[in-house]
Scaffold this motif. Structure first.
Motif, PDB file in Angstrom:
ATOM      1  N   VAL A 113       0.839  -1.203   0.000  1.00 54.05           N
ATOM      2  CA  VAL A 113       0.000   0.000   0.000  1.00 54.05           C
ATOM      3  C   VAL A 113       0.870   1.248   0.000  1.00 54.05           C
ATOM      4  CG1 VAL A 113      -1.726   1.306   1.291  1.00 54.05           C
ATOM      5  CG2 VAL A 113      -1.912  -1.187   1.121  1.00 54.05           C
ATOM      6  N   ASP A 114       1.937   1.227   0.795  1.00 55.29           N
ATOM      7  CA  ASP A 114       2.859   2.367   0.835  1.00 55.29           C
ATOM      8  C   ASP A 114       3.494   2.609  -0.538  1.00 55.29           C
ATOM      9  OD1 ASP A 114       2.352   2.706   3.522  1.00 55.29           O
ATOM     10  OD2 ASP A 114       4.171   1.687   4.198  1.00 55.29           O
ATOM     11  N   TYR A 115       3.752   1.532  -1.271  1.00 58.17           N
ATOM     12  CA  TYR A 115       4.331   1.678  -2.610  1.00 58.17           C
ATOM     13  C   TYR A 115       3.355   2.380  -3.549  1.00 58.17           C
ATOM     14  CZ  TYR A 115       6.180   0.445  -7.218  1.00 58.17           C
ATOM     15  OH  TYR A 115       6.650   0.487  -8.510  1.00 58.17           O
ATOM     16  N   TRP A 116       2.118   1.893  -3.610  1.00 56.29           N
ATOM     17  CA  TRP A 116       1.153   2.497  -4.539  1.00 56.29           C
ATOM     18  C   TRP A 116       0.831   3.943  -4.190  1.00 56.29           C
ATOM     19  CZ3 TRP A 116       1.670  -0.395  -8.362  1.00 56.29           C
ATOM     20  CH2 TRP A 116       1.605  -1.781  -8.307  1.00 56.29           C
ATOM     21  N   ASN A 135      -3.651  -4.353  -8.915  1.00 60.09           N
ATOM     22  CA  ASN A 135      -3.640  -5.511  -8.027  1.00 60.09           C
ATOM     23  C   ASN A 135      -2.837  -5.141  -6.776  1.00 60.09           C
ATOM     24  OD1 ASN A 135      -3.053  -9.059  -8.805  1.00 60.09           O
ATOM     25  ND2 ASN A 135      -3.724  -8.120  -6.900  1.00 60.09           N
ATOM     26  N   ILE A 136      -3.511  -4.906  -5.674  1.00 60.67           N
ATOM     27  CA  ILE A 136      -2.900  -4.287  -4.498  1.00 60.67           C
ATOM     28  C   ILE A 136      -1.688  -5.069  -3.995  1.00 60.67           C
ATOM     29  CG2 ILE A 136      -3.251  -3.579  -2.103  1.00 60.67           C
ATOM     30  CD1 ILE A 136      -6.198  -3.071  -2.805  1.00 60.67           C
ATOM     31  N   ALA A 137      -1.839  -6.382  -3.826  1.00 61.62           N
ATOM     32  CA  ALA A 137      -0.743  -7.182  -3.273  1.00 61.62           C
ATOM     33  C   ALA A 137      -0.892  -8.626  -3.724  1.00 61.62           C
ATOM     34  CB  ALA A 137      -0.742  -7.113  -1.749  1.00 61.62           C
ATOM     35  N   ASN A 138       0.179  -9.200  -4.209  1.00 63.92           N
ATOM     36  CA  ASN A 138       0.158 -10.593  -4.624  1.00 63.92           C
ATOM     37  C   ASN A 138       0.134 -11.528  -3.415  1.00 63.92           C
ATOM     38  OD1 ASN A 138       0.672 -12.801  -6.730  1.00 63.92           O
ATOM     39  ND2 ASN A 138       2.363 -13.138  -5.299  1.00 63.92           N
ATOM     40  N   ARG A 150     -10.593  -8.664   6.028  1.00 60.49           N
ATOM     41  CA  ARG A 150     -11.477  -7.556   5.662  1.00 60.49           C
ATOM     42  C   ARG A 150     -10.947  -6.231   6.180  1.00 60.49           C
ATOM     43  NH1 ARG A 150     -15.582 -11.477   7.400  1.00 60.49           N
ATOM     44  NH2 ARG A 150     -16.426 -12.466   5.522  1.00 60.49           N
ATOM     45  N   GLN A 151     -10.502  -6.210   7.432  1.00 63.18           N
ATOM     46  CA  GLN A 151     -10.011  -4.964   8.004  1.00 63.18           C
ATOM     47  C   GLN A 151      -8.749  -4.494   7.294  1.00 63.18           C
ATOM     48  OE1 GLN A 151     -11.577  -2.992  10.101  1.00 63.18           O
ATOM     49  NE2 GLN A 151      -9.903  -1.512   9.885  1.00 63.18           N
ATOM     50  N   GLY A 152      -7.857  -5.420   6.989  1.00 64.75           N
ATOM     51  CA  GLY A 152      -6.627  -5.038   6.299  1.00 64.75           C
ATOM     52  C   GLY A 152      -6.898  -4.432   4.937  1.00 64.75           C
ATOM     53  N   TYR A 153      -7.820  -5.032   4.180  1.00 60.85           N
ATOM     54  CA  TYR A 153      -8.106  -4.505   2.847  1.00 60.85           C
ATOM     55  C   TYR A 153      -9.020  -3.283   2.876  1.00 60.85           C
ATOM     56  CZ  TYR A 153      -5.310  -7.684   0.143  1.00 60.85           C
ATOM     57  OH  TYR A 153      -4.233  -8.319  -0.423  1.00 60.85           O
ATOM     58  N   ARG A 154      -9.855  -3.142   3.899  1.00 60.71           N
ATOM     59  CA  ARG A 154     -10.583  -1.866   4.043  1.00 60.71           C
ATOM     60  C   ARG A 154      -9.595  -0.720   4.187  1.00 60.71           C
ATOM     61  NH1 ARG A 154     -13.656  -4.368   8.429  1.00 60.71           N
ATOM     62  NH2 ARG A 154     -15.519  -5.371   7.588  1.00 60.71           N
ATOM     63  N   SER A 155      -8.602  -0.928   5.051  1.00 60.65           N
ATOM     64  CA  SER A 155      -7.587   0.111   5.252  1.00 60.65           C
ATOM     65  C   SER A 155      -6.819   0.382   3.961  1.00 60.65           C
ATOM     66  CB  SER A 155      -6.623  -0.319   6.356  1.00 60.65           C
ATOM     67  OG  SER A 155      -5.575   0.629   6.509  1.00 60.65           O
ATOM     68  N   ALA A 156      -6.454  -0.681   3.247  1.00 63.92           N
ATOM     69  CA  ALA A 156      -5.722  -0.506   1.985  1.00 63.92           C
ATOM     70  C   ALA A 156      -6.539   0.292   0.979  1.00 63.92           C
ATOM     71  CB  ALA A 156      -5.373  -1.882   1.413  1.00 63.92           C
ATOM     72  N   ILE A 157      -7.815  -0.043   0.843  1.00 62.46           N
ATOM     73  CA  ILE A 157      -8.694   0.666  -0.095  1.00 62.46           C
ATOM     74  C   ILE A 157      -8.768   2.142   0.273  1.00 62.46           C
ATOM     75  CG2 ILE A 157     -11.102   0.931  -0.821  1.00 62.46           C
ATOM     76  CD1 ILE A 157     -11.308  -2.181  -0.501  1.00 62.46           C
ATOM     77  N   SER A 158      -8.969   2.429   1.553  1.00 56.93           N
ATOM     78  CA  SER A 158      -9.084   3.820   1.993  1.00 56.93           C
ATOM     79  C   SER A 158      -7.821   4.618   1.670  1.00 56.93           C
ATOM     80  CB  SER A 158      -9.360   3.879   3.499  1.00 56.93           C
ATOM     81  OG  SER A 158     -10.613   3.310   3.811  1.00 56.93           O
ATOM     82  N   GLN A 159      -6.672   4.036   1.935  1.00 56.94           N
ATOM     83  CA  GLN A 159      -5.417   4.747   1.689  1.00 56.94           C
ATOM     84  C   GLN A 159      -5.178   4.977   0.195  1.00 56.94           C
ATOM     85  OE1 GLN A 159      -1.964   3.330   4.254  1.00 56.94           O
ATOM     86  NE2 GLN A 159      -3.511   1.813   4.797  1.00 56.94           N
ATOM     87  N   ILE A 160      -5.462   3.975  -0.598  1.00 54.41           N
ATOM     88  CA  ILE A 160      -5.233   4.106  -2.041  1.00 54.41           C
ATOM     89  C   ILE A 160      -6.190   5.126  -2.655  1.00 54.41           C
ATOM     90  CG2 ILE A 160      -5.427   2.852  -4.236  1.00 54.41           C
ATOM     91  CD1 ILE A 160      -4.293   0.391  -2.685  1.00 54.41           C
ATOM     92  N   ASN A 191     -16.301  -4.058  -1.419  1.00 60.22           N
ATOM     93  CA  ASN A 191     -16.789  -3.212  -2.495  1.00 60.22           C
ATOM     94  C   ASN A 191     -17.637  -2.064  -1.949  1.00 60.22           C
ATOM     95  OD1 ASN A 191     -16.871  -2.956  -5.476  1.00 60.22           O
ATOM     96  ND2 ASN A 191     -19.078  -3.128  -5.165  1.00 60.22           N
ATOM     97  N   ALA A 192     -18.428  -2.341  -0.919  1.00 63.39           N
ATOM     98  CA  ALA A 192     -19.229  -1.280  -0.290  1.00 63.39           C
ATOM     99  C   ALA A 192     -18.335  -0.255   0.393  1.00 63.39           C
ATOM    100  CB  ALA A 192     -20.198  -1.894   0.719  1.00 63.39           C
ATOM    101  N   HIS A 193     -17.188  -0.696   0.866  1.00 68.33           N
ATOM    102  CA  HIS A 193     -16.251   0.210   1.528  1.00 68.33           C
ATOM    103  C   HIS A 193     -15.546   1.126   0.532  1.00 68.33           C
ATOM    104  CE1 HIS A 193     -13.547   1.423   4.798  1.00 68.33           C
ATOM    105  NE2 HIS A 193     -12.564   1.365   3.902  1.00 68.33           N
TER     106      HIS A 193
END
Length: 340
Positions: A113-116, A135-138, A150-160, A191-193
């Motif tokens: 996430v920091d990279y993107w 593709n956020i992370a392989n 879910r929590q990890g990817y919610r945070s990733a989506i918000s930051q991106i 997706n809702a997030h």
């Protein structure tokens, strides 16, 4: 988290529509409204002898692929990423850059996430946003509890999204990409997030077990994706073997995925040889990344010879360079609304 969501929502409140790829129902559309079923190939560009895809992109494109998944690391220079994405599009393929630095390591998701979200990298994604699927992370994580996932990817989506990136976001399953049940069950929430509602989920087909057990993984995915209208792709697969290097029913899977209109991306082209399964049921498709120099029967099948191969089934959007005669034109708006 609330602040990030507010920033993301504000960033997109007045943004013009259809300047990026779009997710409608369970299908993927271009900004011009062409529905595309992904048929493509992976390559480990970032650590290869062609780190910008200056000539290998053209070799991959000879298969007729409409997409290419681009291996990058958290230290891949923005300039190199820019060239990779540009070379993919110039050769008629939708670029799917992925961060490989979290492979099997859930604690490294934030590294990707920091990279993107680095300003110079985010600028590259924005410059090519018409075509990119990010593709956020392989394969982030081995065993990851559903709530943590879910929590990890919610945070990733918000930051991106807070970084101003508008492209659809592709999320891999945990379990080295193979864990698809939590992935599919999480899609609606993730997706809702997303302020743009543009999340695609992706699994990798290195499952082991009997042939019937391996087939059942595909059957489960196909049924749930169709029934619940989930935008899903097979980000690595269908693979000729499981992670134990024993044969998998990839030919059968190709036919089933084609009938279900589910996208897939073969692993991998072979410019950089794989470290796994080097002898039996190897993953490399070619010798040295050259089209026609097939290293395996599976490589030839996936690329050109099977009735459901990339060459037989891939269609590029008419709005991309080198689209070809059999390109996909925009679908009627009613069709897009129904997600068909």
């Amino acid at each position: 988290m609330k602040l990030l969501l507010a920033l993301a929502a504000a960033a997109f409140a007045s943004a013009p529509a259809a300047t990026t790829m779009q997710v409608k129902g369970r299908h993927i559309y271009t900004a011009a409204g062409e529905r595309v079923v992904l048929r493509g190939i992976n390559e480990m560009f970032s650590i290869s002898r062609d780190p910008t895809g200056s000539w290998v992109m053209a070799e991959i494109a000879k298969t007729g692929a409409n997409s290419v998944r681009i291996f990058a690391l958290a230290d891949t220079p923005a300039q190199r990423l820019d060239a990779l994405i540009g070379n993919a599009v110039a050769n008629g393929m939708i670029p799917i850059p992925e961060c490989h630095s979290a492979t099997g390591k859930w604690e490294k998701l934030q590294t990707c996430v920091d990279y993107w979200t680095r300003p110079e990298v985010a600028a590259v994604i924005k410059r090519h946003e018409k075509w990119v699927l990010l593709n956020i992370a392989n394969e982030a994580g081995a065993t990851v509890p559903a709530d943590d996932f879910r929590q990890g990817y919610r945070s990733a989506i918000s930051q991106i999204r807070a970084a101003g990136i508008r492209t659809p976001l592709v999320i891999d399953g945990a379990g080295w990409g193979q864990e698809y049940k939590i992935l599919l069950d999480s899609w609606k929430d993730l997706n809702a997030h997303d302020p743009l509602g543009s999340v695609i989920v992706s699994a990798h087909s290195y499952w082991i077990g009997t042939e019937a057990e391996r087939m059942n993984h595909y059957r489960y995915i196909i049924d749930k994706v169709a029934r619940e209208s989930i935008p899903f792709i097979l980000g690595e697969g269908p693979t000729p073997s499981g992670y134990d290097c024993t044969a998998s029913p990839y030919r059968w899977a190709m036919g089933k995925l084609q009938k279900a209109e589910i996208g897939w991306l073969a692993w991998s082209w072979g410019l950089l040889p794989n470290g796994d399964c080097r002898k039996e049921n190897r993953y490399d498709m070619t010798e040295g990344g050259m089209f026609g120099r097939w290293k395996t029967e599976a490589g030839r099948d996936l690329a050109i010879s099977h009735p459901a191969s990339i060459r037989a089934t891939s269609r590029r959007p008419c709005s991309i360079p080198k689209a070809g005669r059999n390109c996909v034109r925009p679908s009627p708006s009613a069709d897009r609304r129904r997600g068909r």
